[in-house]
Each structure stands twice: as structure tokens, then as C-alpha cells.
Scaffold this active site. Structure first.
Site, PDB file in Angstrom:
ATOM      1  N   LYS A   1       0.883  -1.181   0.000  1.00 50.46           N
ATOM      2  CA  LYS A   1       0.000   0.000   0.000  1.00 50.46           C
ATOM      3  C   LYS A   1       0.914   1.222   0.000  1.00 50.46           C
ATOM      4  O   LYS A   1       1.422   1.625   1.037  1.00 50.46           O
ATOM      5  CB  LYS A   1      -0.873  -0.029   1.265  1.00 50.46           C
ATOM      6  CG  LYS A   1      -2.223   0.623   1.123  1.00 50.46           C
ATOM      7  CD  LYS A   1      -2.212   2.083   0.749  1.00 50.46           C
ATOM      8  CE  LYS A   1      -2.035   3.009   1.933  1.00 50.46           C
ATOM      9  NZ  LYS A   1      -1.798   4.420   1.484  1.00 50.46           N
TER      10      LYS A   1
ATOM     11  N   CYS B   1      13.721  10.744   6.842  1.00 52.03           N
ATOM     12  CA  CYS B   1      13.538  10.331   8.236  1.00 52.03           C
ATOM     13  C   CYS B   1      14.834  10.438   9.030  1.00 52.03           C
ATOM     14  O   CYS B   1      14.836  10.772  10.208  1.00 52.03           O
ATOM     15  CB  CYS B   1      13.014   8.908   8.293  1.00 52.03           C
ATOM     16  SG  CYS B   1      14.096   7.740   7.450  1.00 52.03           S
TER      17      CYS B   1
ATOM     18  N   GLU C   1       9.421   1.233  10.975  1.00 51.92           N
ATOM     19  CA  GLU C   1      10.503   2.209  10.767  1.00 51.92           C
ATOM     20  C   GLU C   1       9.839   3.582  10.812  1.00 51.92           C
ATOM     21  O   GLU C   1       9.092   3.943   9.902  1.00 51.92           O
ATOM     22  CB  GLU C   1      11.186   1.969   9.428  1.00 51.92           C
ATOM     23  CG  GLU C   1      11.919   0.635   9.402  1.00 51.92           C
ATOM     24  CD  GLU C   1      12.665   0.369   8.107  1.00 51.92           C
ATOM     25  OE1 GLU C   1      12.544   1.160   7.165  1.00 51.92           O
ATOM     26  OE2 GLU C   1      13.361  -0.646   8.051  1.00 51.92           O
TER      27      GLU C   1
ATOM     28  N   GLU D   1       9.628  16.141  15.025  1.00 48.18           N
ATOM     29  CA  GLU D   1      10.034  15.981  13.633  1.00 48.18           C
ATOM     30  C   GLU D   1       9.202  16.916  12.745  1.00 48.18           C
ATOM     31  O   GLU D   1       7.980  16.798  12.703  1.00 48.18           O
ATOM     32  CB  GLU D   1       9.807  14.529  13.210  1.00 48.18           C
ATOM     33  CG  GLU D   1      10.245  14.245  11.800  1.00 48.18           C
ATOM     34  CD  GLU D   1       9.895  12.827  11.369  1.00 48.18           C
ATOM     35  OE1 GLU D   1       8.750  12.403  11.603  1.00 48.18           O
ATOM     36  OE2 GLU D   1      10.766  12.164  10.790  1.00 48.18           O
TER      37      GLU D   1
HETATM   38  P1  NAD Z   1       2.110   8.402   7.518  1.00 45.76           P
HETATM   39  O1  NAD Z   1       2.238   7.624   8.765  1.00 45.76           O
HETATM   40  O2  NAD Z   1       1.128   9.491   7.458  1.00 45.76           O
HETATM   41  O3  NAD Z   1       1.750   7.446   6.289  1.00 45.76           O
HETATM   42  C1  NAD Z   1       2.566   6.351   5.932  1.00 45.76           C
HETATM   43  C2  NAD Z   1       1.704   5.308   5.244  1.00 45.76           C
HETATM   44  O4  NAD Z   1       0.756   4.812   6.187  1.00 45.76           O
HETATM   45  C3  NAD Z   1       0.899   5.836   4.059  1.00 45.76           C
HETATM   46  O5  NAD Z   1       0.902   4.861   3.035  1.00 45.76           O
HETATM   47  C4  NAD Z   1      -0.477   5.996   4.643  1.00 45.76           C
HETATM   48  O6  NAD Z   1      -1.503   5.899   3.683  1.00 45.76           O
HETATM   49  C5  NAD Z   1      -0.535   4.816   5.595  1.00 45.76           C
HETATM   50  N1  NAD Z   1      -1.532   4.924   6.673  1.00 45.76           N
HETATM   51  C6  NAD Z   1      -1.991   6.041   7.268  1.00 45.76           C
HETATM   52  N2  NAD Z   1      -2.907   5.731   8.213  1.00 45.76           N
HETATM   53  C7  NAD Z   1      -3.019   4.384   8.220  1.00 45.76           C
HETATM   54  C8  NAD Z   1      -3.792   3.456   8.988  1.00 45.76           C
HETATM   55  N3  NAD Z   1      -4.632   3.855   9.935  1.00 45.76           N
HETATM   56  N4  NAD Z   1      -3.640   2.144   8.740  1.00 45.76           N
HETATM   57  C9  NAD Z   1      -2.785   1.714   7.797  1.00 45.76           C
HETATM   58  N5  NAD Z   1      -2.036   2.542   7.032  1.00 45.76           N
HETATM   59  C10 NAD Z   1      -2.143   3.867   7.245  1.00 45.76           C
HETATM   60  O7  NAD Z   1       3.568   8.938   7.184  1.00 45.76           O
HETATM   61  P2  NAD Z   1       4.022   9.872   5.977  1.00 45.76           P
HETATM   62  O8  NAD Z   1       3.619  11.273   6.281  1.00 45.76           O
HETATM   63  O9  NAD Z   1       3.604   9.248   4.685  1.00 45.76           O
HETATM   64  O10 NAD Z   1       5.602   9.719   6.067  1.00 45.76           O
HETATM   65  C11 NAD Z   1       6.400  10.520   6.860  1.00 45.76           C
HETATM   66  C12 NAD Z   1       6.824   9.790   8.115  1.00 45.76           C
HETATM   67  O11 NAD Z   1       7.517   8.596   7.751  1.00 45.76           O
HETATM   68  C13 NAD Z   1       7.819  10.598   8.914  1.00 45.76           C
HETATM   69  O12 NAD Z   1       7.531  10.479  10.277  1.00 45.76           O
HETATM   70  C14 NAD Z   1       9.145   9.932   8.586  1.00 45.76           C
HETATM   71  O13 NAD Z   1      10.145  10.106   9.542  1.00 45.76           O
HETATM   72  C15 NAD Z   1       8.732   8.506   8.474  1.00 45.76           C
HETATM   73  N6  NAD Z   1       9.756   7.744   7.726  1.00 45.76           N
HETATM   74  C16 NAD Z   1      10.528   6.845   8.410  1.00 45.76           C
HETATM   75  C17 NAD Z   1      11.512   6.143   7.743  1.00 45.76           C
HETATM   76  C18 NAD Z   1      12.390   5.154   8.467  1.00 45.76           C
HETATM   77  O14 NAD Z   1      13.012   4.310   7.803  1.00 45.76           O
HETATM   78  N7  NAD Z   1      12.487   5.187   9.779  1.00 45.76           N
HETATM   79  C19 NAD Z   1      11.715   6.336   6.375  1.00 45.76           C
HETATM   80  C20 NAD Z   1      10.913   7.279   5.730  1.00 45.76           C
HETATM   81  C21 NAD Z   1       9.926   7.971   6.411  1.00 45.76           C
END
Ligand code: NAD
Length: 484
Positions: free
Chosen positions: A179, A287, A254, A385
Site C-alpha cells: 500500500k 527520516c 521504521e 520531527e
Molecule cells: P504516515 O504515517 O502518514 O503514512 C505512511 C503510510 O501509512 C501511508 O501509506 C499511509 O496511507 C498509511 N496509513 C496512514 N494511516 C493508516 C492506517 N490507519 N492504517 C494503515 N495505514 C495507514 O507517514 P508519511 O507522512 O507518509 O511519512 C512521513 C513519516 O515517515 C515521517 O515520520 C518519517 O520520519 C517517516 N519515515 C521513516 C523512515 C524510516 O526508515 N524510519 C523512512 C521514511 C519515512
């Protein structure tokens, strides 16, 4: 049709389920961060599509899990070659869809996408463990495929982060439902076509498009799935963990970070400034970014002056131009979120030394690189963040204060130490709570090494054997010496 939408048209905006393109009764609009224009109308999945994808993945699992590991490996290596062949179109599509620099996508990101498949495709062949002997009994360890893996990924490095999960999950003999994030759905769709071309059977790799709270939530609550691997934010991780608890589905998370870049007085100043400026990569939407810069008092004024000068010289613009240093943010809503941090900082009397708002010359989604100097430790811009091009610089006296400041947030994803003393580097690396520590470098990492976060930055580690630990059902078979 303009050039942005022409490029987007190479990716189908439908789901990819059981090897087929599947539409939904509703769509959502995908906009390019370059100018905010609509580039695709993407299928908006809900429970129905989640159910179909998991059912297709169950069928795919029955075939793929019976492939010998040599055949799985060959197929994944073929997929890596196909990604290399399509590197330029994948790079252009990703840039149009998520706004990160085209030159990074061409030179670093897409080669790494191929490498994800090549690495795990080869690592699989070496997966082994010596048998243990207990009172003449042989204890044999096997790495069995787990089943259907649900992989949920963010928008900041869409195909790279997705394939970091897809590759080991498939290498382990599982089937996958991916997804992708709703702000960058397109390259996952192209990956679907390439898996079929590589010889991966229908149903083994599936993509469902849509919103996290709709199709994402339906997937993670499905009792038929064997694993959830999620990269994204902490609040979403909490929601996923609650759903997964019902079925005790194993999780890998992650998550976010607020990583420190610790610069000691004995550091090579040129290197320190280079590393600090690198934290603006991908418009700060990384991230791992070490956006919390800690600098030792004796070099602080000089360092800050050099950093401000370099930041002022960064070229912001269209990410397709090879001379651009900083592109747009992913979405207008994300710019509003970043603005919120700055407004709240202003209420505390904090003013940036540079930047501080949108670059209106370029349209609404470009945010100027911003630096706050000497903000107090307890303020939101130091603790939370922001995920945008916003750095804070704080001064410290002595190693112990540096370590205490470095560990003073709820995150523990990464840390960078810049010093010319090996002994100090070893001491600080040992004391900092983080999944990855870089010393006099940034972002380099071997795929064999464990990757993940401590504290709120994650659960579990992926990379090398750690990925297979997660994506396999490890089994011990104990055989008596008697009875043959
Ligand atoms: P997000 O949590 O809003 O969304 C990530 C994914 O989760 C999307 O595909 C979204 O559609 C899905 N999602 C949202 N709500 C959900 C639910 N209730 N159930 C299942 N799936 C759901 O994050 P974002 O804004 O897309 O990404 C940014 C975040 O990701 C930042 O906090 C960043 O630090 C983190 N990140 C971490 C890493 C790592 O390796 N540690 C790498 C990249 C990004």
C-alpha cells in the site's frame, strides 16, 4: 495533456491485484509537487479491494513459496535487471510524483531500488545456520516463508522504501500486498508490471491504492495476513499496532526521527558544514535527517556563519533541473504543516536566521531552507520531527552535555558525530541512543547491516539476516539419532 501528465500516464492509476489492473468505483487526485497540477486519477480502494488483494496474495503464496530458493533468486535478479533497464523512466516518474531531485533519483535512488532486489536475491542463497547437537539429537534450523505480508510505505522515497521491504519479503518466499502512500502512488504501479515480466507469478505481488485510514486500515486488520511492515509516522504506527494486536500479527516499524548532528570543536569545519547542508536533502523530507545540529561553543560562531552562507547559496527550483539543490515539498497540506511549526515558534519569540516561509516565486509548495540559531531545548522545533527544510543549531560545552542533548528527544533513529578524535567518536557513539551512528560521514550504509530505530523511532531491524528473521517463520526440527 502536458508533459507531467504524459509521464504519469505510463503508470496505471488502478490497483494491481492477482496480476490484473483493477479499478475502483471512486478515485482520488494525484498532484505533482512541481506545480500542484493533477497528474493522475488514482483508484481509491477500501475494504473490498483490501479483501481482494489479500485473497489474491494467498493464492500467489501457494505457488511462490514452493519455488526453490535458486529459482526465487534468479527471478529477483531478473527483476533487478529490469529496474536498471527502466531506470530513467522510473526516475522521471518518481520526480514528477514526489518532487525529489531527478539527479538523485537517477544516480542514487533507482540504482538502490535495483540493488534491493539484487542484494536480497543473492543473500537468500547464503541463508544458513549450522545444525546444533544436543545429546546426539540434531537441531536443524529452517527459514520457512511466513505467508502474506502487508507492506505500508510513505511518500518521501516511495520506490526505494517500498522495495527495501518487498525484496526481502519476496526473497523469503512470501507474497506481498503493498500500500503506497496516497501522495506518491505511481512507481509502485510500474513495479507491478515489472514483476510479471521478471516471471513472478500472478498474485505474488499486489498493489492497492488509496488512503491509509481506508484501505490501509482494512489491510492491517485482516486476520489472514502473516506480517505487517510499516514505514511512516508514529501516530499511524500506534493505529496499526492497535489493529494488529487483535490477531497478534508480527510488526516491523521504521518511524520518524529528530536526529542530532554533533559537531565537536576539533572537527574538520569544511566537512561539518557539508554534512549540515546535506540535511536539506529531499527538501528535509528524510527520516534520518540530522536536523538538530549541536555544535561545540569554541567553533560555533564560525560554523554558524559558514552554514548560513552556504544555505543562502542553495538553488531552489524545479527538481528536474540538474542545477537545482532543493525542490518542492510533497504537498500543499504538508507546507501548511511546516508553517504551523514556524508559527508556534514565532509565538515563543523565535525568529529564523534564514528562510522562514514559502518561496512564492516558485509557487506554493516550495519552502525556503530555514535555520533557527540557539532555540531552547524544550521548544517544539527542537523536539518534534518537522519533516521539512528546517534546521536548529544549538551550542554545547563539552562531551557530556553533547550526549545529554543528543539523547534528549523521544526519538532514536540516527546520529552523526563530527570529530577528529577516534576515542571521542567511539565514546559518543557508544552513549548515543540511535539505530545508526555516522562518524564523519552521513547516509552511507551497507544492506547487510541492521537498520531501524530505537525509542519512538521504530520496532525491529531490517537488513541482511535481520530482514529474513522478520519475514520468515524460523523453525527448529530436532531429530533423534535413533529410528533410522
Ligand atoms: P504516515 O504515517 O502518514 O503514512 C505512511 C503510510 O501509512 C501511508 O501509506 C499511509 O496511507 C498509511 N496509513 C496512514 N494511516 C493508516 C492506517 N490507519 N492504517 C494503515 N495505514 C495507514 O507517514 P508519511 O507522512 O507518509 O511519512 C512521513 C513519516 O515517515 C515521517 O515520520 C518519517 O520520519 C517517516 N519515515 C521513516 C523512515 C524510516 O526508515 N524510519 C523512512 C521514511 C519515512
Amino acid at each position: 495533456m502536458d508533459t507531467l501528465s504524459q509521464l504519469a500516464a505510463i503508470a496505471s492509476p488502478n490497483h494491481f491485484i492477482g496480476g490484473q489492473r483493477v479499478a475502483s468505483s471512486e478515485v482520488f487526485l494525484d498532484r505533482s509537487p512541481i506545480d500542484g497540477s493533477v497528474i493522475a486519477e488514482v483508484a481509491r480502494g477500501r475494504e473490498l479491494e483490501a479483501d481482494m488483494a489479500v485473497a489474491a496474495a494467498e493464492v500467489g503464496f501457494r505457488t511462490w513459496s514452493k519455488f526453490s530458493k535458486e529459482r526465487r533468486s534468479e527471478t529477483l535478479l531478473r527483476l533487478a535487471d529490469l529496474i536498471d533497464e527502466h531506470r530513467d523512466e522510473l526516475a522521471e516518474l518518481e520526480t514528477v510524483d514526489n518532487g525529489a531531485l531527478l539527479r538523485s533519483h537517477r544516480q542514487g535512488v533507482m540504482p538502490r531500488v535495483a540493488q534491493n532486489f539484487r542484494f536480497f536475491g543473492q543473500w537468500l542463497l547464503g541463508l544458513d545456520h549450522p545444525d546444533f547437537e544436543t545429546r546426539g539429537h540434531t537441531n536443524h534450523v529452517s527459514w520457512d516463508p511466513a505467508g502474506v505480508c502487508v507492506l505500508i510505505t510513505p511518500w518521501n522515497a516511495p520506490l526505494m522504501l517500498a522495495t527495501w521491504k518487498v525484496a526481502p519479503a519476496l526473497a523469503a518466499g512470501n507474497s506481498v500486498v503493498l500500500k503506497p502512500a496516497e501522495w506518491s502512488p505511481l512507481t509502485a504501479s510500474v513495479l507491478g508490471d515489472l514483476t510479471l515480466e521478471a516471471g513472478i507469478p500472478e498474485g505474488v505481488f499486489n498493489v492497492v491504492q488509496g488512503f491509509g485510514s481506508e484501505v490501509g486500515a482494512a489491510l492491517v486488520g485482516d486476520g489472514r495476513i502473516a506480517r505487517i511492515s510499516f514505514t511512516g509516522s508514529v501516530p499511524t504506527a500506534r493505529a496499526i499496532a492497535r489493529s494488529a494486536a487483535e490477531n497478534i500479527t508480527p510488526l516491523s516499524f521504521e518511524l520518524g526521527g529528530k536526529s542530532p548532528t554533533i559537531i565537536f570543536g576539533d572537527a574538520d569545519l569544511d566537512l561539518a558544514v557539508d554534512i549540515a547542508v546535506e540535511q536539506f536533502d529531499n527538501a528535509g523530507q528524510v527520516c534520518l535527517a540530522g536536523t538538530r545540529i549541536l555544535v561545540e561553543e569554541e567553533i560555533a560562531d564560525l560554523f554558524i556563519a559558514r552554514l548560513l552562507q552556504r544555505t543562502a547559496g542553495l538553488r531552489q527550483g524545479d527538481p528536474r533541473e540538474m542545477t537545482t539543490d532543493i525542490g518542492p515539498q510533497i504537498h500543499g497540506d504538508h507546507v501548511v504543516r511546516i508553517e504551523g511549526f514556524l508559527e508556534r515558534a514565532a509565538h515563543r519569540g523565535l525568529t529564523p536566521a534564514i528562510g522562514g516561509g514559502r518561496n512564492e516565486d516558485l509557487g506554493g509548495w516550495y519552502f525556503r531552507p530555514t535555520i533557527f540559531v540557539d532555540p531552547p531545548s524544550d521548544c517544539e522545533i527542537v523536539q518534534e520531527e518537522i519533516f521539512g527544510p528546517v534546521l536548529t543549531v544549538q551550542r554545547f560545552h563539552g562531551e557530556q552535555t553533547a550526549i545529554q542533548l543528543a539523547n534528549s528527544t523521544k526519538y532514536g533513529l540516527a546520529a552523526t558525530v563530527v570529530t577528529s578524535s577516534k576515542e571521542r567518536a567511539d565514546r559518543v557513539a557508544g552513549e548515543v541512543v540511535a539505530g545508526t551512528v555516522w562518524v564523519n560521514c552521513f547516509y552511507v550504509r551497507d544492506l547487510q547491516a541492521p537498520f531501524g530505530g530505537s525509542k519512538l523511532s521504530g520496532v525491529g531491524r531490517e537488513g541482511g539476516n535481520w530482514s529474513f528473521d522478520f519475514y520468515c517463520n524460523l523453525k527448529t526440527t530436532v531429530t533423534s539419532p535413533k529410528g533410522w
